[in-house]
Design an enzyme around this catalytic site. Structure first.
Site, PDB file in Angstrom:
ATOM      1  N   GLY A  36      21.456  20.554  37.963  1.00 42.53           N
ATOM      2  CA  GLY A  36      22.786  20.431  37.376  1.00 42.53           C
ATOM      3  C   GLY A  36      22.731  20.325  35.870  1.00 42.53           C
ATOM      4  O   GLY A  36      21.662  20.159  35.269  1.00 42.53           O
ATOM      5  N   GLU A  39      17.233  17.737  46.889  1.00 44.01           N
ATOM      6  CA  GLU A  39      17.425  16.595  46.002  1.00 44.01           C
ATOM      7  C   GLU A  39      17.262  15.279  46.768  1.00 44.01           C
ATOM      8  O   GLU A  39      16.620  14.338  46.275  1.00 44.01           O
ATOM      9  CB  GLU A  39      18.820  16.650  45.370  1.00 44.01           C
ATOM     10  CG  GLU A  39      18.976  17.730  44.324  1.00 44.01           C
ATOM     11  CD  GLU A  39      20.407  17.855  43.820  1.00 44.01           C
ATOM     12  OE1 GLU A  39      20.584  18.165  42.637  1.00 44.01           O
ATOM     13  OE2 GLU A  39      21.351  17.653  44.624  1.00 44.01           O
TER      14      GLU A  39
END
Length: 228
Positions: free
Chosen positions: A33, A108
């Site tokens: 991100g 993640e």
């Protein structure tokens, strides 16, 4: 379903603040991100200055960026432990997170859960009293319709995530699809997380319950660090 909000300066301050925790000899989980990207770039500058670290990336995106800035990489199964993971969030309420805006939440979660210390980087727009953000759910393609039905039984409104710039749905790094599931205000994140995990065909969901150890919230002027 990428989230918006927060200035680039705020994101950069959060990412660079978390990168200061990376010490010589560290194995660090590299999140996905825009805010985590600032942390990766900052770690790359530290490596260029002589810091000895290895990074465990959580997505193709973070792997490529880490290579570009010169961070030596390792796979999760090749390291004894992850000392520190740095990752962003689509929304946070205390130690509870919603992640998956970049469709990387399965990898993640594996990396962040394996870390001895999990540091979240975010801007103020991601803060909430209670989680309300739609929960990304990675599903096996053949199970999409069945999973969507089970999500509705739980009170959710599932929406297949469509790709931007091409026809068709988003496909994860694992070859799966993503349902963005709106539940409104999530009063019991742990209970919902357990319910989603038991649905056949669900690979992983974006509720990270009680996982965060620190949250670095960047502003245009600095960083507020919350230790949990």
């Amino acid at each position: 379903m990428k989230t918006t909000g927060g200035s680039d300066a705020a994101k950069r301050n959060a990412g660079e603040s978390a990168a200061e925790a990376v010490e010589d000899g560290t194995v660090v989980g590299l999140g996905t991100g825009s805010t985590a990207a600032h942390a990766i770039r900052a770690i790359g500058r530290k490596v260029d200055a002589g810091l000895d670290v290895r990074g465990v990336p959580t997505s193709f995106q973070s792997r490529q960026l880490a290579r570009d800035v010169g961070i030596p990489l390792a796979d999760l199964d090749s390291v004894a432990a992850i000392d520190l993971a740095i990752d962003g969030a689509d929304q946070f309420a205390g130690p509870h997170l919603v992640k998956g805006g970049g469709a990387a939440h399965a990898r993640e979660k594996v990396v962040d859960a394996a870390a001895n210390r999990f540091v979240v980087v975010a801007d103020p727009s991601k803060a909430a009293e209670r989680l309300t953000h739609p929960v990304p759910v990675e599903v096996l393609p053949a199970a999409r319709t069945a999973v969507a039905g089970d999500v509705r039984v739980l009170g959710g409104d599932p929406d297949l995530r469509e790709a931007e710039g091409k026809d068709g749905p988003v496909v994860t790094d694992n070859g799966n699809l993503v349902l963005d599931c709106a539940f409104g205000e999530i009063r019991s994140p742990g209970e919902l997380a357990d319910d989603l995990s038991t649905i056949p065909g669900v690979v992983e969901h974006g509720l990270f319950v009680g996982m965060a150890d620190e949250i670095h919230v960047g502003t245009d002027d600095g960083v507020d660090v919350e230790r949990l």
